[in-house]
Design a protein around this motif. Structure first.
Motif, PDB file in Angstrom:
ATOM      1  N   ASP A 517      58.935  48.790  40.040  1.00 38.76           N
ATOM      2  CA  ASP A 517      57.668  49.485  40.241  1.00 38.76           C
ATOM      3  C   ASP A 517      57.924  50.876  40.797  1.00 38.76           C
ATOM      4  OD1 ASP A 517      56.442  47.200  39.424  1.00 38.76           O
ATOM      5  OD2 ASP A 517      56.025  46.468  41.450  1.00 38.76           O
ATOM      6  N   GLU A 518      57.199  51.845  40.241  1.00 36.90           N
ATOM      7  CA  GLU A 518      57.248  53.216  40.735  1.00 36.90           C
ATOM      8  C   GLU A 518      55.915  53.513  41.418  1.00 36.90           C
ATOM      9  OE1 GLU A 518      57.814  57.800  39.075  1.00 36.90           O
ATOM     10  OE2 GLU A 518      58.131  56.071  37.760  1.00 36.90           O
ATOM     11  N   ASP A 520      53.423  55.916  44.256  1.00 34.98           N
ATOM     12  CA  ASP A 520      53.215  57.264  44.767  1.00 34.98           C
ATOM     13  C   ASP A 520      53.310  57.253  46.287  1.00 34.98           C
ATOM     14  OD1 ASP A 520      50.964  55.945  45.469  1.00 34.98           O
ATOM     15  OD2 ASP A 520      49.588  57.111  44.226  1.00 34.98           O
ATOM     16  N   ILE A 526      52.127  53.320  40.031  1.00 35.31           N
ATOM     17  CA  ILE A 526      51.783  54.214  38.925  1.00 35.31           C
ATOM     18  C   ILE A 526      52.564  53.886  37.666  1.00 35.31           C
ATOM     19  CG2 ILE A 526      51.097  56.078  40.466  1.00 35.31           C
ATOM     20  CD1 ILE A 526      53.808  57.353  40.048  1.00 35.31           C
ATOM     21  N   LYS A 527      53.642  53.118  37.784  1.00 31.27           N
ATOM     22  CA  LYS A 527      54.435  52.754  36.622  1.00 31.27           C
ATOM     23  C   LYS A 527      55.182  51.472  36.929  1.00 31.27           C
ATOM     24  CE  LYS A 527      57.906  54.508  33.356  1.00 31.27           C
ATOM     25  NZ  LYS A 527      58.827  55.618  33.031  1.00 31.27           N
ATOM     26  N   ARG A 528      55.215  50.557  35.959  1.00 31.50           N
ATOM     27  CA  ARG A 528      55.894  49.276  36.147  1.00 31.50           C
ATOM     28  C   ARG A 528      56.752  48.981  34.922  1.00 31.50           C
ATOM     29  NH1 ARG A 528      52.734  44.100  38.232  1.00 31.50           N
ATOM     30  NH2 ARG A 528      53.091  45.265  40.160  1.00 31.50           N
ATOM     31  N   GLN A 529      57.972  48.528  35.176  1.00 33.44           N
ATOM     32  CA  GLN A 529      58.898  48.177  34.099  1.00 33.44           C
ATOM     33  C   GLN A 529      59.520  46.824  34.417  1.00 33.44           C
ATOM     34  OE1 GLN A 529      62.045  50.974  33.487  1.00 33.44           O
ATOM     35  NE2 GLN A 529      62.882  49.928  31.698  1.00 33.44           N
TER      36      GLN A 529
END
Length: 550
Positions: A517-518, A520, A526-529
């Motif tokens: 997880d990215e 803020d 804000i972004k998940r992989q």
């Protein structure tokens, strides 16, 4: 001895019935008396009894039961009300063919310097300059006549009061939007509403039958994903797509989707001085206790939205709120343009854009007002021809307005009132003086079972520790309660394990999902992989002994 009272009661009833039969044998029935009796039975102007059509009491005192009549078995007395036509029939198909025969003789008149087709059905003021629309309208009169016959039969069996609305509106009909079949993209158009219903029924013949169909019976109407336990439930659901009505009031012509709603409509026609059930919240009167209970439910808002603070009075209202406030998708596309609506009702309203000319006209003599929507016509009649004027009055000062939005602006700017949480507007109710004022009381039911118990929960004041056990060559770790007993340390156990034991009888490790997880600066993702590793029977070499958590 216990059966003796039952036998005596049965013998008394039989004696009463036999005496009544003997008394009727010598009574001379004349044709005039029979006709008069039938006429009296057909007049229910002063009857306010609303007994069920499924049971009644015979003259000899015993209760007899009636079996409900199916719609297809209703006795029809269809009368054509076309100008100077006296045709009558008992068969729907024959009556539809007769009504269709009047279409080539439709009168053409001038309206605003344009030639229009005018309907010549009794008390019908419909006209249009589109040929297909007048054909669809005239054919719907035949279907509407059938519904009025069914309504007359139901009212006669259940002794419902007559409707006291203006009978001049009995043939003012609003036929459904274009009859287009959307079952599996069929898209076939019809000009006869009854034939349209027959066609949709044919589609459903291929559906599985049974009371409890496995995996349910799926609705294949475009944009609908509903599943129902039986074909009967699916047929009932299809009425919301075809806008089918099963009964109409024989006096005012209003159509209904169920007999229960027709019963309620007739019961509401009881004079106001007879209605003795008053709502304690809005001071309205109702004829029966059942109708009052149904009305009182609209004052209690016990369905709360999980996405905001809005609460609604019914699941349908909550679903409508979510659809319009929190969902942006439009699942009802127009077949004639690129427009898409959020509901079938909105799509039906949009379809008036594709019709030429107005759909409604004012029925008051000398008024030439026309419009495309029924709501617009009702507001016109209220504002122009109505005796009462709707006023929106402020509860803090003597100012009043003709528009509700102007009162809302006044309350916010002058009196610094705020909208209720989750609401987009104020609600106004009519007081005893006829003015509309701000609704000051709102009932909301709170379901305690649905409240979160996290705040009330308290963790026990206990301490925990890791317990290491060596049953095999591997060290296992368990989380246990700390009871202050001495155990061996991890370092001592690790020294006892030799390097040669590493790699023997390694367990199978299943696929591992790694989520990256990215976030803020505020901690929002804000972004998940997600990365998935391969299954393996061996662990990678390591100098430290492996640990298995259980």
């Amino acid at each position: 001895m216990a059966d003796l009272p039952k036998k005596l009661m049965t013998s008394k009833i039989l004696d009463r019935c036999s005496k009544w039969v003997e008394s009727q044998q010598d009574y001379p029935y004349l044709e005039e008396d029979t006709a008069k009796r039938k006429l009296e039975e057909s007049e229910y102007d002063d009857w306010y009894n609303t007994d069920s059509e499924f049971d009644s009491v015979s003259e000899c005192g015993a209760k007899r039961h009636k079996v409900g009549i199916q719609l297809k078995n209703e006795a029809l007395d269809l009368t054509c009300e076309w100008t100077a036509c006296t045709f009558r029939s008992n068969h729907m198909d024959q009556f539809m063919r007769h009504v269709s025969s009047h279409i080539p003789n439709i009168h053409i008149s001038m309206k605003d310097d344009n030639e229009v087709y005018a309907c010549q059905w009794k008390d019908c003021s419909y006209y249009t300059d589109v040929c297909d629309e007048i054909v669809q309208h005239v054919n719907y009169h035949a279907y509407h006549t059938k519904l009025k016959c069914i309504g007359s039969n139901v009212r006669g069996r259940t002794k419902l009061p007559r409707c006291r609305r203006d009978p001049e509106w009995r043939n003012i009909i609003d036929s459904p939007s274009p009859h287009m079949c959307r079952w599996e993209e069929c898209l076939q158009m019809f000009k006869n509403y009854q034939m349209y219903l027959y066609h949709v029924t044919i589609h459903m013949k291929d559906c599985p039958r049974g009371n409890r169909v496995k995996d349910g019976v799926k609705c294949k109407w475009t944009g609908c994903n509903g599943k129902y336990p039986s074909l009967y439930k699916l047929r009932d659901h299809m009425k919301c797509h075809t806008k089918e009505k099963i009964v109409a009031c024989p006096d005012c012509g209003a159509t209904f989707a169920s007999k229960t709603k027709f019963h309620t409509h007739c019961q509401r026609q009881i004079p106001l001085e007879v209605q003795g059930f008053q709502c304690s919240h809005c001071n309205k009167f109702y004829p029966t206790e059942k109708i009052l209970r149904d009305h009182m439910r609209s004052h209690v808002f016990n369905y709360k939205c999980s996405l905001c603070d809005m609460s609604c009075e019914s699941p349908a209202s909550l679903a409508k709120h979510v659809r319009y406030r929190h969902v942006s998708t439009r699942t009802f596309p127009c077949q004639l343009c690129s427009h898409a609506a959020k509901s079938q009702q909105d799509l039906d309203s949009h379809m008036t854009v594709h019709t030429n000319g107005p759909n409604f006209s004012c029925h008051f003599e000398g008024c030439l007002y026309t419009c495309k929507g029924a709501y617009t016509l009702d507001r016109h009649v209220e504002r122009v021809h109505g005796l009462a004027v709707r006023w929106y009055c402020c509860h803090e000062c003597p100012i009043k307005y003709r528009k509700s939005y102007r009162l809302t602006k006044h309350l916010i700017e002058t009196h610094q009132l705020q909208l209720p949480s989750g609401h987009k507007r104020f609600h106004y109710t009519q007081d005893e003086d006829g003015c509309y004022r701000l609704q000051m009381v709102r009932y909301e039911a709170v379901d305690e079972e649905n409240e979160s118990l996290v705040k009330e929960a308290k963790l026990p004041d206990k301490k925990y520790k890791l317990e290491l056990n060596q049953t095999t060559s591997l060290t296992k770790v368990k989380i246990v309660e700390d009871n202050m007993e001495e155990v061996e340390t991890v370092q001592d156990l690790q020294e006892e394990i030799t390097d040669s034991d590493v790699g023997k009888s390694m367990p199978v490790i299943s696929n591992i999902l790694i989520s990256i997880d990215e976030v803020d600066e505020k901690g929002n993702i804000i972004k998940r992989q997600i990365v998935e590793t391969q299954e393996t029977n061996e662990l990678p070499p390591s100098e430290e002994p492996p640990l298995i958590l259980t």
